[in-house]
Design a protein around this motif. Structure first.
Motif, short mmCIF file in Angstrom:
data_model
loop_
_atom_site.label_atom_id
_atom_site.label_comp_id
_atom_site.label_asym_id
_atom_site.label_seq_id
_atom_site.Cartn_x
_atom_site.Cartn_y
_atom_site.Cartn_z
N GLU A 150 0.83 -1.20 0.00
CA GLU A 150 0.00 0.00 0.00
C GLU A 150 0.87 1.26 0.00
O GLU A 150 0.60 2.22 -0.72
CB GLU A 150 -0.91 -0.03 1.26
CG GLU A 150 -1.81 1.18 1.43
CD GLU A 150 -2.87 1.30 0.34
OE1 GLU A 150 -3.44 2.39 0.21
OE2 GLU A 150 -3.13 0.32 -0.38
N HIS A 151 1.94 1.21 0.81
CA HIS A 151 2.87 2.34 0.90
C HIS A 151 3.52 2.61 -0.47
O HIS A 151 3.63 3.76 -0.90
CB HIS A 151 3.95 2.04 1.96
CG HIS A 151 4.97 3.13 2.09
ND1 HIS A 151 4.66 4.36 2.63
CD2 HIS A 151 6.28 3.18 1.72
CE1 HIS A 151 5.74 5.14 2.60
NE2 HIS A 151 6.74 4.43 2.06
N LEU A 152 3.94 1.52 -1.14
CA LEU A 152 4.58 1.64 -2.45
C LEU A 152 3.59 2.21 -3.47
O LEU A 152 3.93 3.10 -4.27
CB LEU A 152 5.09 0.26 -2.90
CG LEU A 152 5.93 0.25 -4.20
CD1 LEU A 152 7.19 1.08 -4.04
CD2 LEU A 152 6.28 -1.18 -4.58
N ARG A 153 2.34 1.70 -3.41
CA ARG A 153 1.31 2.17 -4.35
C ARG A 153 1.05 3.66 -4.15
O ARG A 153 0.94 4.43 -5.11
CB ARG A 153 0.02 1.37 -4.14
CG ARG A 153 -1.02 1.61 -5.23
CD ARG A 153 -2.31 0.85 -4.95
NE ARG A 153 -2.93 1.26 -3.70
CZ ARG A 153 -3.58 2.43 -3.53
NH1 ARG A 153 -3.68 3.28 -4.53
NH2 ARG A 153 -4.13 2.72 -2.37
N MET A 154 0.99 4.08 -2.88
CA MET A 154 0.74 5.50 -2.58
C MET A 154 1.91 6.37 -3.04
O MET A 154 1.71 7.47 -3.54
CB MET A 154 0.52 5.69 -1.07
CG MET A 154 -0.88 5.29 -0.63
SD MET A 154 -1.05 5.28 1.16
CE MET A 154 -0.96 7.03 1.51
N ARG A 155 3.12 5.83 -2.88
CA ARG A 155 4.31 6.59 -3.30
C ARG A 155 4.33 6.77 -4.82
O ARG A 155 4.63 7.85 -5.33
CB ARG A 155 5.56 5.86 -2.82
CG ARG A 155 6.77 6.75 -2.87
CD ARG A 155 7.95 6.23 -2.13
NE ARG A 155 9.12 6.76 -2.84
CZ ARG A 155 10.21 6.10 -3.08
NH1 ARG A 155 10.35 4.88 -2.64
NH2 ARG A 155 11.21 6.64 -3.74
N ILE A 156 4.00 5.67 -5.52
CA ILE A 156 3.95 5.74 -6.99
C ILE A 156 2.87 6.74 -7.42
O ILE A 156 3.09 7.56 -8.32
CB ILE A 156 3.69 4.34 -7.60
CG1 ILE A 156 4.94 3.47 -7.44
CG2 ILE A 156 3.32 4.44 -9.09
CD1 ILE A 156 4.75 2.02 -7.78
N GLU A 157 1.73 6.69 -6.74
CA GLU A 157 0.62 7.60 -7.05
C GLU A 157 1.04 9.06 -6.83
O GLU A 157 0.74 9.94 -7.62
CB GLU A 157 -0.57 7.26 -6.15
CG GLU A 157 -1.91 7.60 -6.78
CD GLU A 157 -3.06 7.04 -5.94
OE1 GLU A 157 -3.56 7.80 -5.10
OE2 GLU A 157 -3.41 5.85 -6.12
N GLN A 158 1.76 9.26 -5.71
CA GLN A 158 2.22 10.62 -5.38
C GLN A 158 3.21 11.12 -6.44
O GLN A 158 3.13 12.26 -6.89
CB GLN A 158 2.90 10.59 -4.00
CG GLN A 158 3.30 11.97 -3.51
CD GLN A 158 4.12 11.88 -2.22
OE1 GLN A 158 4.12 10.86 -1.54
NE2 GLN A 158 4.83 12.95 -1.91
#
Length: 200
Positions: A9-17
């Motif tokens: 989830e953290h990685l997905r949020m970082r990519i999204e950011q």
């Protein structure tokens, strides 16, 4: 499993950011380019052939009048005054572009970590010195000593063409300089966007 899910989830949020930041930087660069090109279009119009022809049209007409050309000297001086005023206006617009790019570059550098450098200031007004030289060099043909030569259509036509040819050379040089300056600014914006896209 919960730890893995959190990491995912953290990685997905970082990519999204990062995606959002990339989109934002791209949108900002496009906005800067759009304003930049709109202002430059006005500079190019003032240095274009159509503008030049319009400003010296009266002079051409005065030189092509049959017979003794009284008052042609004033028409000549007025044409050069208008051309100088046009260069001053082009300079004001170029300064506006420079100021706009300066604040945009500072903002983009601060916000997105770019390293945009402002191109050297455009100096369009210096071409007015070349206009002065052209004006002085051809003024002798409009004096009283040449009044009868000037009454000959072929002499007047040659003079009109010579003045126009010299002026066109100056305006072509000025346009080329603006074009190089524009490319220098645009290449940096495109380069930063390419680099950002590659890193992303």
């Amino acid at each position: 499993a919960a730890h893995q899910a959190r990491a995912g989830e953290h990685l997905r949020m970082r990519i999204e950011q990062e995606q959002n930041e990339f989109d934002a930087s791209g949108a900002r660069i496009q906005a800067v380019r759009s304003v930049h090109l709109k202002l430059l279009k006005d500079v190019f119009a003032l240095l274009g052939t159509n503008h030049l022809k319009a400003e010296v049209a009266q002079l051409g007409e005065a030189l092509r009048q049959p017979g003794i050309k009284l008052g042609v000297k004033k028409v000549y001086g007025d044409a050069f005054d208008r051309l100088r005023a046009g260069l001053q206006q082009a300079q004001r617009l170029a300064d506006e572009v420079q100021d706009m790019l300066g604040s945009s570059f500072r903002s983009l550098n601060a916000e997105f970590g770019f390293s945009l450098q402002l191109p050297q200031k455009l100096d369009v007004v210096r071409f007015a010195q070349e206009l002065d030289v052209i004006e002085r060099n051809h003024l002798q043909y409009l004096g009283l000593t040449n009044i009868f030569r000037l009454a000959q259509p072929e002499f007047a036509e040659r003079l009109a063409k010579a003045v126009m040819s010299r002026l066109r050379g100056v305006y072509d040089d000025a346009s080329s300089e603006v074009e190089l300056w524009n490319k220098s600014a645009a290449a940096q914006l495109d380069g930063q966007l390419r680099e950002r896209r590659k890193n992303f």
